[in-house]
Design an enzyme around this catalytic site. Structure first.
Site, PDB file in Angstrom:
ATOM      1  N   GLU A 445       0.828  -1.218   0.000  1.00 11.39           N
ATOM      2  CA  GLU A 445       0.000   0.000   0.000  1.00 11.39           C
ATOM      3  C   GLU A 445       0.862   1.267   0.000  1.00 11.39           C
ATOM      4  O   GLU A 445       0.494   2.276  -0.597  1.00 11.39           O
ATOM      5  CB  GLU A 445      -0.973  -0.004   1.185  1.00 11.39           C
ATOM      6  CG  GLU A 445      -1.965  -1.165   1.191  1.00 11.39           C
ATOM      7  CD  GLU A 445      -2.757  -1.327  -0.102  1.00 11.39           C
ATOM      8  OE1 GLU A 445      -2.941  -0.334  -0.840  1.00 11.39           O
ATOM      9  OE2 GLU A 445      -3.177  -2.467  -0.395  1.00 11.39           O
ATOM     10  N   HIS A 448       1.731   2.199  -3.521  1.00 16.43           N
ATOM     11  CA  HIS A 448       0.683   3.019  -4.149  1.00 16.43           C
ATOM     12  C   HIS A 448       0.781   4.471  -3.675  1.00 16.43           C
ATOM     13  O   HIS A 448       0.699   5.416  -4.463  1.00 16.43           O
ATOM     14  CB  HIS A 448      -0.703   2.497  -3.751  1.00 16.43           C
ATOM     15  CG  HIS A 448      -1.155   1.291  -4.498  1.00 16.43           C
ATOM     16  ND1 HIS A 448      -1.175   1.217  -5.872  1.00 16.43           N
ATOM     17  CD2 HIS A 448      -1.652   0.105  -4.060  1.00 16.43           C
ATOM     18  CE1 HIS A 448      -1.654   0.036  -6.243  1.00 16.43           C
ATOM     19  NE2 HIS A 448      -1.935  -0.662  -5.163  1.00 16.43           N
TER      20      HIS A 448
END
Length: 655
Positions: A445, A448
């Site tokens: 994550e 991202h």
């Protein structure tokens, strides 16, 4: 510098949104009145209007997934038709479309590549939204878009409600005796002087029982509850597929898959199908061997009728036997804050970015907020919300709030993002102790987030993750994930939370060796999901039965283990039915080819902390956002085309 997270006026969101959008409508009308429209006086302010909507709406939609309540659901459902109507109005406004086409034809040679990319994307998206169609078709598209928004949210809400409503209570210690102490502590409660244990379908709790629960019957009970959640979603899927099919036919496409590829790096349907089938074929034989190893272990316990609900339990036992790898042994070494601190240290060494705690409000007391700086200058802000809560949607994700850009006054606006996880909770006695798989998720994550936060592109529509082709958006996240298996990286934060002792080499080696444990099973599982999704959108499947038959046919060809008939996986497949991955789930594997290849460059350089290469990656990939197609950016970074063999090698499928 940064806007504070503030939802004190949440209940009035609908009225505030209507007022805000009316003001935006006026701004758009003013722009359309300009006689001599140019990129500077029309496209720049038009992008700002779009960015302002993201700024306003993101917290409202975000709170519904991280602090779900009757109020957040009500507000979400009130706002959806309002924003859907506005977006349809804008995307079907012929005057805006004509203005963009006119500016492109007049200024193409004088604009830079990034500005031309903004125009190309916008003109393409206007066409994809039906801007060029006659009014009765536009009206129907508006109705379809609104209904799709409503029922995809309903799909998600049904899943959340079903997840919240199930409880499995156990009062016999024999049935929980293998469950790790930290998970057992969270499950334990007293009732009438008797110690009992409660397991739910929240991911940490579900995983604890399905992986370590001693009772085979209880494992099947919780497995069945999990994969039969929200049966009402079956009818929603029928409606979603029918509406999507109608929508894309109005737009002139043969099917939804073709429409989906119009904005992706992959250009042909057959390219996607053959890519997935090649991967599935290469992994299937080894996947069957992996399954036989698990079954052989279960047979020692007298289990000859091996079931899907036995898979996690015996996989964990096999992993422990083969690699002496017990996830629980590691958890004291992965205390949440220690992991974050070491992770930040790694990111500083790699990309020259620093994380500093920010004292600013968030939506929960356990959310941590950091400012990012490069060369002593603050460049971005991130909100990190890692612990599971009952009112939080399952899974993990990154959500972008603000995008890096230069506004029409010439000021640079800084980006913000959220990372959300469902990791083990902290209590007053015990801090949040992560599994290594949670650490991997955190790296993913953050990949991202950094793609969004480290952008240096001044046009908001192609800055950060905006404008990035959907099938390459997973590249930076998967790339960063690979580093969570590196010994030197792990040593930065794998420290026992009570003694400070660093995890020893032998224990780290076990993690690394176990990385490709059942990697072929994992590959065929992803191929199953991706092929089901893509084929589901290549023609119209009208009934739950037809949809099930398609899923069965994909499983027949590629799955090592066929699940029981009652398993309705599709009713919980929120990625494609409420998360934007329709006919795009293949992108996880598509992007993995890029990420594995990029990671190999660090291995081949002989230095995993190769700062020169890290800065090059930051500057050629992360900072460029969606300003160029990813195949071009990848080539700029690697100076060659990506190779699928890197992925098969990194997964141990080929040597």
């Amino acid at each position: 510098m940064f806007k504070e997270f503030d939802l004190s006026n949440l209940e009035n969101s609908k009225e505030l949104l209507e007022k805000f959008l009316d003001e935006n409508r006026k701004k758009v009308d003013e722009l359309l009145k300009i006689e001599n429209k140019t990129y500077k006086n029309f496209v720049l302010p038009f992008q700002e209007i779009g960015e302002s909507i993201n700024d306003f709406l993101t917290p409202i939609f975000h709170i519904d997934s991280v602090k779900n309540s009757e109020i957040t659901t009500k507000v979400y459902e009130e706002c959806i038709p309002v924003i859907s109507k506005y977006e349809t109005e804008i995307s079907q406004n012929e005057n805006i479309y004509s203005a963009l086409v006119d500016i492109q034809s007049k200024e193409k040679s004088t604009l830079n590549n990034i500005q031309n990319k903004v125009l190309e994307n916008e003109i393409r998206d206007f066409k994809l939204s039906g801007c060029h169609l006659e009014n009765n078709k536009k009206k129907r598209l508006e109705e379809i878009n609104l209904r799709l928004s409503e029922i995809s949210h309903k799909f998600s809400q049904n899943l959340l409600n079903a997840t919240k409503s199930f409880e499995m209570i156990i009062d016999n210690f024999e049935d929980v005796k293998e469950i790790p102490a930290s998970d057992l502590e969270l499950a334990k409660f007293e009732e009438e002087g008797i110690t009992k244990y409660k397991f739910t379908l929240q991911m940490p709790s579900y995983l604890a029982y399905i992986t370590y629960g001693t009772s085979r019957e209880k494992r099947e009970e919780i497995y069945k509850a999990y994969c039969t959640r929200a049966p009402e979603n079956g009818k929603i899927i029928e409606e979603l597929l029918a509406l999507k099919d109608e929508k894309v036919k109005i737009l002139g496409f043969e099917n939804y898959a073709q429409y989906s590829l119009a904005t992706k790096m992959a250009s042909k349907e057959e390219d996607v199908v053959s890519f997935l089938e090649e991967l599935g074929s290469k992994a299937k034989n080894r996947a069957k061997e992996e399954l036989e190893e698990i079954k052989a272990l279960a047979l020692k316990d007298g289990i000859s009728d091996f079931k899907s609900s036995d898979m996690s339990y015996y996989s964990e036992k096999l992993k422990k036997a083969q690699y002496d790898l017990d996830e629980e042994y590691y958890r004291p070494y992965f205390e949440q804050q220690s992991v974050l601190n070491g992770f930040f240290d790694f990111l500083h060494q790699m990309f020259n970015i620093k994380f500093t705690k920010a004292n600013t409000p968030a939506w929960d007391e356990k959310v941590k907020v950091y400012d990012l700086s490069e060369d002593g200058k603050i460049v971005a802000r991130i909100y990190i919300d890692l612990e599971a809560r009952k009112e939080k949607r399952g899974g993990a994700w990154m959500n972008n709030w603000h995008t890096y850009h230069r506004n029409s006054k010439g000021e640079i606006k800084l980006p913000t993002a959220y990372i959300v996880g469902n990791f083990p909770q902290s209590t007053e006695e015990t801090p949040s102790l992560l599994r290594h798989s949670d650490v991997v998720t955190l790296f993913h994550e953050m990949g991202h987030a950094l793609h969004h936060l480290l952008s240096k592109i001044e046009e908001p529509f192609v800055s950060g993750i905006s404008g990035v082709a959907w099938d390459t958006v997973e590249f930076p996240s998967q790339f960063l994930e690979y580093f969570s298996y590196d010994k030197d990286v792990l040593k930065l934060f794998a420290k026992h939370y009570q003694t400070g002792e660093v995890l020893d080499d032998a224990a780290i080696d076990r993690i690394i060796k176990a990385k490709n444990f059942q990697s072929s099973l994992a590959t065929v599982r992803q191929v199953e999901f991706a092929l089901f999704d893509f084929k589901l959108h290549q023609k119209l499947y009208k009934t739950e039965e037809e949809i099930q038959n398609l899923l069965d046919s994909v499983r027949e060809k590629f799955s090592a283990m066929i699940p029981p008939r009652y398993n309705k996986f599709q009713n919980g497949f929120s990625h494609i039915f409420s998360g934007g991955y329709s006919a795009g789930y293949y992108s996880y594997k598509w992007a993995e080819v890029l990420s594995a290849d990029a990671f190999y460059m660090f291995i081949d350089s002989g230095n995993i902390f190769n700062k020169e290469l890290g800065i090059k990656y930051r500057d050629t990939i992360l900072s460029q956002g969606g300003s160029y197609d990813m195949d071009k950016l990848f080539f700029n970074f690697a100076q060659r085309e990506p190779s699928v063999d890197s992925l098969l090698k990194i997964d141990g499928i080929i040597s």
